[in-house]
Motif scaffolding. Structure first.
Motif, short mmCIF file in Angstrom:
data_model
loop_
_atom_site.label_atom_id
_atom_site.label_comp_id
_atom_site.label_asym_id
_atom_site.label_seq_id
_atom_site.Cartn_x
_atom_site.Cartn_y
_atom_site.Cartn_z
N ALA A 136 0.83 -1.20 0.00
CA ALA A 136 0.00 0.00 0.00
C ALA A 136 0.87 1.26 0.00
O ALA A 136 0.57 2.23 -0.70
N LEU A 137 1.95 1.25 0.77
CA LEU A 137 2.85 2.40 0.79
C LEU A 137 3.51 2.61 -0.57
O LEU A 137 3.71 3.75 -1.01
N LEU A 138 3.86 1.51 -1.25
CA LEU A 138 4.49 1.63 -2.57
C LEU A 138 3.51 2.21 -3.59
O LEU A 138 3.91 2.94 -4.50
N VAL A 139 2.25 1.87 -3.46
CA VAL A 139 1.24 2.40 -4.40
C VAL A 139 0.96 3.87 -4.10
O VAL A 139 0.92 4.72 -5.00
N ILE A 140 0.76 4.19 -2.81
CA ILE A 140 0.44 5.57 -2.43
C ILE A 140 1.66 6.48 -2.56
O ILE A 140 1.55 7.64 -2.97
N GLN A 141 2.85 5.94 -2.21
CA GLN A 141 4.11 6.68 -2.27
C GLN A 141 4.00 8.05 -1.59
O GLN A 141 4.15 9.10 -2.22
N PRO A 142 3.68 8.06 -0.28
CA PRO A 142 3.53 9.35 0.42
C PRO A 142 4.86 10.09 0.53
O PRO A 142 5.90 9.49 0.77
N ASP A 143 4.80 11.38 0.32
CA ASP A 143 5.98 12.24 0.45
C ASP A 143 5.90 12.95 1.80
O ASP A 143 5.01 13.79 2.01
N PRO A 144 6.80 12.63 2.75
CA PRO A 144 6.73 13.25 4.08
C PRO A 144 6.79 14.77 4.04
O PRO A 144 6.28 15.46 4.92
N ARG A 145 7.39 15.32 2.97
CA ARG A 145 7.51 16.78 2.87
C ARG A 145 6.23 17.44 2.36
O ARG A 145 6.02 18.63 2.57
N ALA A 146 5.40 16.67 1.70
CA ALA A 146 4.13 17.20 1.18
C ALA A 146 3.06 16.12 1.29
O ALA A 146 2.56 15.62 0.30
N LEU A 147 2.76 15.75 2.53
CA LEU A 147 1.85 14.65 2.78
C LEU A 147 0.42 15.04 2.41
O LEU A 147 -0.10 16.04 2.90
N ASP A 148 -0.19 14.26 1.54
CA ASP A 148 -1.56 14.51 1.10
C ASP A 148 -2.48 13.45 1.70
O ASP A 148 -2.46 12.29 1.26
N PRO A 149 -3.27 13.81 2.70
CA PRO A 149 -4.15 12.81 3.35
C PRO A 149 -5.12 12.16 2.38
O PRO A 149 -5.58 11.04 2.63
N VAL A 150 -5.46 12.83 1.27
CA VAL A 150 -6.42 12.28 0.32
C VAL A 150 -5.92 10.95 -0.24
O VAL A 150 -6.71 10.04 -0.51
N ALA A 151 -4.60 10.81 -0.37
CA ALA A 151 -4.04 9.58 -0.93
C ALA A 151 -4.32 8.37 -0.05
O ALA A 151 -4.30 7.23 -0.53
N PHE A 152 -4.60 8.61 1.24
CA PHE A 152 -4.85 7.49 2.17
C PHE A 152 -6.34 7.17 2.29
O PHE A 152 -6.71 6.19 2.94
N LEU A 153 -7.20 7.97 1.66
CA LEU A 153 -8.63 7.74 1.78
C LEU A 153 -9.07 6.38 1.22
O LEU A 153 -9.98 5.75 1.79
N PRO A 154 -8.48 5.88 0.11
CA PRO A 154 -8.88 4.54 -0.34
C PRO A 154 -8.64 3.46 0.71
O PRO A 154 -9.40 2.48 0.78
N VAL A 155 -7.60 3.62 1.54
CA VAL A 155 -7.35 2.66 2.61
C VAL A 155 -8.43 2.79 3.68
O VAL A 155 -8.87 1.79 4.27
N LEU A 156 -8.88 4.02 3.95
CA LEU A 156 -9.99 4.20 4.89
C LEU A 156 -11.25 3.51 4.35
O LEU A 156 -12.00 2.90 5.11
N ALA A 157 -11.47 3.61 3.03
CA ALA A 157 -12.59 2.89 2.42
C ALA A 157 -12.46 1.40 2.66
O ALA A 157 -13.45 0.71 2.93
N ALA A 158 -11.23 0.90 2.58
CA ALA A 158 -11.00 -0.53 2.82
C ALA A 158 -11.34 -0.92 4.25
O ALA A 158 -11.85 -2.02 4.50
N VAL A 159 -11.07 -0.03 5.22
CA VAL A 159 -11.40 -0.31 6.62
C VAL A 159 -12.91 -0.47 6.77
O VAL A 159 -13.39 -1.44 7.38
N PHE A 160 -13.68 0.47 6.22
CA PHE A 160 -15.14 0.37 6.30
C PHE A 160 -15.64 -0.87 5.58
O PHE A 160 -16.56 -1.55 6.06
N TYR A 161 -15.04 -1.17 4.43
CA TYR A 161 -15.48 -2.36 3.69
C TYR A 161 -15.18 -3.63 4.48
O TYR A 161 -15.96 -4.58 4.48
#
Length: 313
Positions: A136-161
């Motif tokens: 999941a981290l490799l797909v999202i590839q979060p940048d600590p210098r410009a972290l975009d919370p929107v990129a993690f929303l699909p994982v939140l969808a997975a939690v609800f699912y």
């Protein structure tokens, strides 16, 4: 369903066909997001889907009335929330990222089962969870210098699912396919209508305004692509259900991960969204982790559907 009725080859083909259909239709959401409203989309699509399901039930291919309204409503609230997030993300994120995030759901199913249902897991499934997290981290590839919370929303969808998948087994084991599907679309229809009442008409332009818009004019463009999405969803989900009817869940669930391939392929063909090497490796890790967890779980739970309950003797 007896063992003699199992047809694994046909079951696999049905799952692949369902994922192929969903991979195409989910790619059309950006066309709706340009000028449409997420809430209006879910309300209209829900009404269309409920009409189709009513026809299916009317010709004797299922029962639309649930055995327990409360159980189906509770389960539908979780899965509907997951799909609200999922479709909202499709308007602003590459579909490969969104689908990969949703497909981390089996990892959360296992974690929820361990924490709240007392399930026991071995080293292999723990390793699979870690591999899926890395994927999941490799797909999202979060940048600590410009972290975009929107990129993690699909994982939140997975939690609800995942929560919806667990309660499906616990609360709705005896419910029929049509009833569960109708409950899911009914909740989305109501939530969509509530969103339209709360949000002002119109809203920001472009895909970024998809979630923020209230009612917008029902142009032929919007109605056509919403109808395509509704019909495609019913066809895709129907083929998935058929696959689980004809094959063992632990075997056919693995083929659901073909959605990663189909969705990414059509995103490349339609929108030029290429998948980089790291993201591709992440998808492989997610698919592999999910497959391991699914095959080593007594009652596997797929991502886009629920296993058809067997008829009581």
């Amino acid at each position: 369903m007896g063992d003699g009725a199992l047809r694994p080859g046909v079951a696999a083909a049905s799952i692949l066909g369902g994922m192929f259909a969903l991979g195409i239709t989910d790619n059309f959401v950006p066309l709706i997001a340009e000028t449409g409203s997420l809430w209006q989309f879910h309300m209209l699509r829900g009404v269309m889907a409920l009409v189709l399901l009513g026809i299916v039930a009317g010709v004797g291919l299922g029962v639309i009335r649930p055995l327990s309204w409360r159980a189906v409503l509770g389960r539908s609230l979780f899965t509907a929330t997951a799909m609200l997030i999922y479709f909202g993300c499709l308007s602003v994120l590459p579909i490969g990222v969104v689908v990969a995030g949703l497909f981390t759901a089996p990892l959360f199913v296992m974690l929820i089962s361990v924490l709240f249902l007392g399930a026991r897991v071995g080293v292999i499934r723990i390793a699979a969870v870690l591999a899926g997290f890395v994927g999941a981290l490799l797909v999202i590839q979060p940048d600590p210098r410009a972290l975009d919370p929107v990129a993690f929303l699909p994982v939140l969808a997975a939690v609800f699912y995942a929560v919806g998948a667990v309660v499906t087994r616990v609360w709705c084991a005896r419910e029929g396919t049509v009833a569960l599907t109708a409950g899911f679309f009914a909740v989305l229809t109501v939530v969509g209508a509530i969103g339209l009442l709360i949000l002002p008409a119109g809203g920001p332009a472009g895909p970024e305004g998809f979630v923020l818009r209230g009612w917008v004019p029902n142009t032929p463009h919007l109605l056509f692509w919403t109808a395509v999405q509704a019909v495609g969803s019913i066809i895709g989900i129907g083929l998935i259900f058929r696959g689980y009817l004809l094959g063992e869940a632990g075997t056919v669930a693995v083929f659901e991960y073909s959605l990663l391939v189909f969705a990414s392929f059509w995103a490349w063909v339609l929108w030029g969204q290429a998948v980089g090497p790291l993201a591709l490796l992440g998808m492989v890790l997610i698919a592999g982790a999910g497959a391991v967890i699914t095959r080593r779980t007594d009652t596997p739970v797929p991502v886009r559907a629920v296993k058809l309950p067997e008829e009581a003797p």
